[in-house]
Design a protein around this motif. Sequence first.
Motif, PDB file in Angstrom:
ATOM      1  N   GLY A  99      69.255  54.397-109.001  1.00  0.00           N
ATOM      2  CA  GLY A  99      69.890  53.211-109.550  1.00  0.00           C
ATOM      3  C   GLY A  99      69.768  53.147-111.061  1.00  0.00           C
ATOM      4  N   LEU A 100      68.639  53.615-111.580  1.00  0.00           N
ATOM      5  CA  LEU A 100      68.437  53.594-113.025  1.00  0.00           C
ATOM      6  C   LEU A 100      69.469  54.454-113.743  1.00  0.00           C
ATOM      7  CD1 LEU A 100      66.769  52.529-115.384  1.00  0.00           C
ATOM      8  CD2 LEU A 100      65.282  54.521-115.121  1.00  0.00           C
ATOM      9  N   VAL A 101      69.904  55.519-113.138  1.00  0.00           N
ATOM     10  CA  VAL A 101      70.941  56.364-113.741  1.00  0.00           C
ATOM     11  C   VAL A 101      72.179  55.517-114.038  1.00  0.00           C
ATOM     12  CG1 VAL A 101      72.525  58.287-113.287  1.00  0.00           C
ATOM     13  CG2 VAL A 101      70.109  58.499-112.704  1.00  0.00           C
ATOM     14  N   ASN A 102      72.532  54.629-113.120  1.00  0.00           N
ATOM     15  CA  ASN A 102      73.723  53.788-113.290  1.00  0.00           C
ATOM     16  C   ASN A 102      73.515  52.607-114.224  1.00  0.00           C
ATOM     17  OD1 ASN A 102      75.196  55.333-111.428  1.00  0.00           O
ATOM     18  ND2 ASN A 102      74.449  54.122-109.726  1.00  0.00           N
ATOM     19  N   TRP A 103      72.292  52.069-114.294  1.00  0.00           N
ATOM     20  CA  TRP A 103      72.082  50.779-114.941  1.00  0.00           C
ATOM     21  C   TRP A 103      71.180  50.802-116.169  1.00  0.00           C
ATOM     22  CZ3 TRP A 103      75.790  47.984-113.494  1.00  0.00           C
ATOM     23  CH2 TRP A 103      76.327  48.136-112.222  1.00  0.00           C
ATOM     24  N   GLN A 104      70.701  51.964-116.588  1.00  0.00           N
ATOM     25  CA  GLN A 104      69.762  52.004-117.715  1.00  0.00           C
ATOM     26  C   GLN A 104      70.344  51.416-118.989  1.00  0.00           C
ATOM     27  OE1 GLN A 104      67.558  55.615-118.302  1.00  0.00           O
ATOM     28  NE2 GLN A 104      67.144  55.125-120.428  1.00  0.00           N
ATOM     29  N   GLU A 105      71.624  51.615-119.243  1.00  0.00           N
ATOM     30  CA  GLU A 105      72.198  51.086-120.484  1.00  0.00           C
ATOM     31  C   GLU A 105      72.171  49.561-120.528  1.00  0.00           C
ATOM     32  OE1 GLU A 105      76.705  50.989-121.015  1.00  0.00           O
ATOM     33  OE2 GLU A 105      76.484  52.434-119.373  1.00  0.00           O
ATOM     34  N   TYR A 106      71.996  48.915-119.388  1.00  0.00           N
ATOM     35  CA  TYR A 106      71.927  47.459-119.316  1.00  0.00           C
ATOM     36  C   TYR A 106      70.486  46.953-119.178  1.00  0.00           C
ATOM     37  CZ  TYR A 106      76.868  48.031-118.334  1.00  0.00           C
ATOM     38  OH  TYR A 106      78.191  48.382-118.397  1.00  0.00           O
ATOM     39  N   ALA A 107      69.537  47.862-119.082  1.00  0.00           N
ATOM     40  CA  ALA A 107      68.148  47.493-118.830  1.00  0.00           C
ATOM     41  C   ALA A 107      67.359  47.410-120.131  1.00  0.00           C
ATOM     42  CB  ALA A 107      67.496  48.509-117.890  1.00  0.00           C
ATOM     43  N   LEU A 108      66.456  46.462-120.176  1.00  0.00           N
ATOM     44  CA  LEU A 108      65.580  46.259-121.320  1.00  0.00           C
ATOM     45  C   LEU A 108      64.380  47.195-121.214  1.00  0.00           C
ATOM     46  CD1 LEU A 108      64.863  44.394-123.772  1.00  0.00           C
ATOM     47  CD2 LEU A 108      63.653  42.952-122.124  1.00  0.00           C
ATOM     48  N   GLU A 109      64.001  47.791-122.318  1.00  0.00           N
ATOM     49  CA  GLU A 109      62.789  48.617-122.348  1.00  0.00           C
ATOM     50  C   GLU A 109      61.576  47.698-122.184  1.00  0.00           C
ATOM     51  OE1 GLU A 109      60.305  50.809-125.759  1.00  0.00           O
ATOM     52  OE2 GLU A 109      62.458  51.163-125.821  1.00  0.00           O
ATOM     53  N   LEU A 110      60.705  48.044-121.249  1.00  0.00           N
ATOM     54  CA  LEU A 110      59.593  47.176-120.885  1.00  0.00           C
ATOM     55  C   LEU A 110      58.220  47.717-121.263  1.00  0.00           C
ATOM     56  CD1 LEU A 110      60.859  46.304-117.292  1.00  0.00           C
ATOM     57  CD2 LEU A 110      61.127  44.942-119.377  1.00  0.00           C
ATOM     58  N   ASP A 111      58.155  48.815-122.006  1.00  0.00           N
ATOM     59  CA  ASP A 111      56.878  49.463-122.311  1.00  0.00           C
ATOM     60  C   ASP A 111      55.810  48.516-122.848  1.00  0.00           C
ATOM     61  OD1 ASP A 111      57.165  52.603-122.093  1.00  0.00           O
ATOM     62  OD2 ASP A 111      59.054  51.802-122.867  1.00  0.00           O
ATOM     63  N   ASP A 112      56.162  47.605-123.715  1.00  0.00           N
ATOM     64  CA  ASP A 112      55.179  46.755-124.373  1.00  0.00           C
ATOM     65  C   ASP A 112      54.928  45.426-123.668  1.00  0.00           C
ATOM     66  OD1 ASP A 112      54.766  48.647-126.373  1.00  0.00           O
ATOM     67  OD2 ASP A 112      56.412  47.864-127.587  1.00  0.00           O
ATOM     68  N   THR A 113      55.503  45.228-122.485  1.00  0.00           N
ATOM     69  CA  THR A 113      55.293  43.970-121.780  1.00  0.00           C
ATOM     70  C   THR A 113      53.959  43.988-121.045  1.00  0.00           C
ATOM     71  OG1 THR A 113      56.424  44.722-119.780  1.00  0.00           O
ATOM     72  CG2 THR A 113      57.775  43.607-121.464  1.00  0.00           C
ATOM     73  N   ASP A 114      53.349  42.827-120.938  1.00  0.00           N
ATOM     74  CA  ASP A 114      52.067  42.724-120.232  1.00  0.00           C
ATOM     75  C   ASP A 114      52.198  43.163-118.779  1.00  0.00           C
ATOM     76  OD1 ASP A 114      50.790  41.792-122.509  1.00  0.00           O
ATOM     77  OD2 ASP A 114      50.956  39.673-121.925  1.00  0.00           O
ATOM     78  N   PHE A 115      53.295  42.738-118.113  1.00  0.00           N
ATOM     79  CA  PHE A 115      53.404  43.058-116.691  1.00  0.00           C
ATOM     80  C   PHE A 115      53.589  44.550-116.439  1.00  0.00           C
ATOM     81  CE2 PHE A 115      57.626  41.606-117.954  1.00  0.00           C
ATOM     82  CZ  PHE A 115      58.475  42.585-117.456  1.00  0.00           C
ATOM     83  N   ALA A 116      54.189  45.287-117.362  1.00  0.00           N
ATOM     84  CA  ALA A 116      54.300  46.739-117.206  1.00  0.00           C
ATOM     85  C   ALA A 116      52.946  47.400-117.472  1.00  0.00           C
ATOM     86  CB  ALA A 116      55.363  47.306-118.137  1.00  0.00           C
ATOM     87  N   GLN A 117      52.214  46.885-118.438  1.00  0.00           N
ATOM     88  CA  GLN A 117      50.903  47.437-118.763  1.00  0.00           C
ATOM     89  C   GLN A 117      49.850  47.119-117.696  1.00  0.00           C
ATOM     90  OE1 GLN A 117      50.367  49.512-121.386  1.00  0.00           O
ATOM     91  NE2 GLN A 117      52.580  49.357-121.592  1.00  0.00           N
ATOM     92  N   ASP A 118      50.076  46.051-116.927  1.00  0.00           N
ATOM     93  CA  ASP A 118      49.096  45.613-115.930  1.00  0.00           C
ATOM     94  C   ASP A 118      49.301  46.224-114.545  1.00  0.00           C
ATOM     95  OD1 ASP A 118      47.816  44.050-117.788  1.00  0.00           O
ATOM     96  OD2 ASP A 118      48.820  42.193-117.203  1.00  0.00           O
ATOM     97  N   LEU A 119      50.228  47.144-114.392  1.00  0.00           N
ATOM     98  CA  LEU A 119      50.436  47.761-113.081  1.00  0.00           C
ATOM     99  C   LEU A 119      49.162  48.466-112.618  1.00  0.00           C
ATOM    100  CD1 LEU A 119      53.969  49.380-113.488  1.00  0.00           C
ATOM    101  CD2 LEU A 119      53.364  47.454-112.010  1.00  0.00           C
ATOM    102  N   ASN A 120      48.767  48.235-111.375  1.00  0.00           N
ATOM    103  CA  ASN A 120      47.604  48.934-110.817  1.00  0.00           C
ATOM    104  C   ASN A 120      47.850  50.428-110.725  1.00  0.00           C
ATOM    105  OD1 ASN A 120      46.047  46.625-110.504  1.00  0.00           O
ATOM    106  ND2 ASN A 120      46.873  46.213-108.478  1.00  0.00           N
ATOM    107  N   ASP A 121      49.088  50.812-110.471  1.00  0.00           N
ATOM    108  CA  ASP A 121      49.476  52.222-110.383  1.00  0.00           C
ATOM    109  C   ASP A 121      50.624  52.458-111.359  1.00  0.00           C
ATOM    110  OD1 ASP A 121      50.353  54.774-109.805  1.00  0.00           O
ATOM    111  OD2 ASP A 121      50.554  54.436-107.645  1.00  0.00           O
ATOM    112  N   PRO A 122      50.332  52.891-112.586  1.00  0.00           N
ATOM    113  CA  PRO A 122      51.386  53.101-113.592  1.00  0.00           C
ATOM    114  C   PRO A 122      52.468  54.079-113.134  1.00  0.00           C
ATOM    115  CG  PRO A 122      49.218  53.202-114.610  1.00  0.00           C
ATOM    116  CD  PRO A 122      49.002  53.168-113.126  1.00  0.00           C
ATOM    117  N   GLY A 123      52.146  54.918-112.140  1.00  0.00           N
ATOM    118  CA  GLY A 123      53.133  55.850-111.611  1.00  0.00           C
ATOM    119  C   GLY A 123      54.281  55.170-110.896  1.00  0.00           C
ATOM    120  N   LEU A 124      54.137  53.879-110.598  1.00  0.00           N
ATOM    121  CA  LEU A 124      55.211  53.130-109.942  1.00  0.00           C
ATOM    122  C   LEU A 124      56.243  52.604-110.937  1.00  0.00           C
ATOM    123  CD1 LEU A 124      53.200  51.104-107.291  1.00  0.00           C
ATOM    124  CD2 LEU A 124      54.624  53.125-106.915  1.00  0.00           C
TER     125      LEU A 124
END
Length: 142
Positions: A99-124
């Motif tokens: 799905g990301l292949v189709n929608w990445q141009e519309y998606a916000l980069e989330l690297d610096d968000t707390d919720f992305a940094q707080d993932l128990n398994d960053p591989g997800l």
Amino acid sequence: MFNAKRAVAVLTAGAFALGGLAACGSDDEAEGGEGSVYFLNWKPESEETYKEIAAAYTEETGVEVKVVTAASGTYEQTLKSEITKSEAPTLYQINGPMGLVNWQEYALELDDTDFAQDLNDPGLALQGEDGKIYGVPLAVEG
């Protein structure tokens, strides 16, 4: 490499709890207003729960949250239609790496968000070819 069965939703209902993301769906933000959120849901069985979350968030913050649920089996078609509108979804779900292949141009980069940094398994985290995070899991199904 990601396992498509493990990678899941992007910009999820959990993001309702983040005021910074919640305000990005409306021109009112630029004028000092509260903003609004339009969440496009792909799981009809979860619609009532999302509406309850939306109502609680609106009550707590004053930010209006609209939950629209695509009919079963029509999510991708609905997203294609809605994403081109001037009032496109603020939050929507991407079905993993494919799905990301189709929608990445519309998606916000989330690297610096707390919720992305707080993932128990960053591989997800759902990463684009550029290695940046564009999605976080809403649920993980085996």
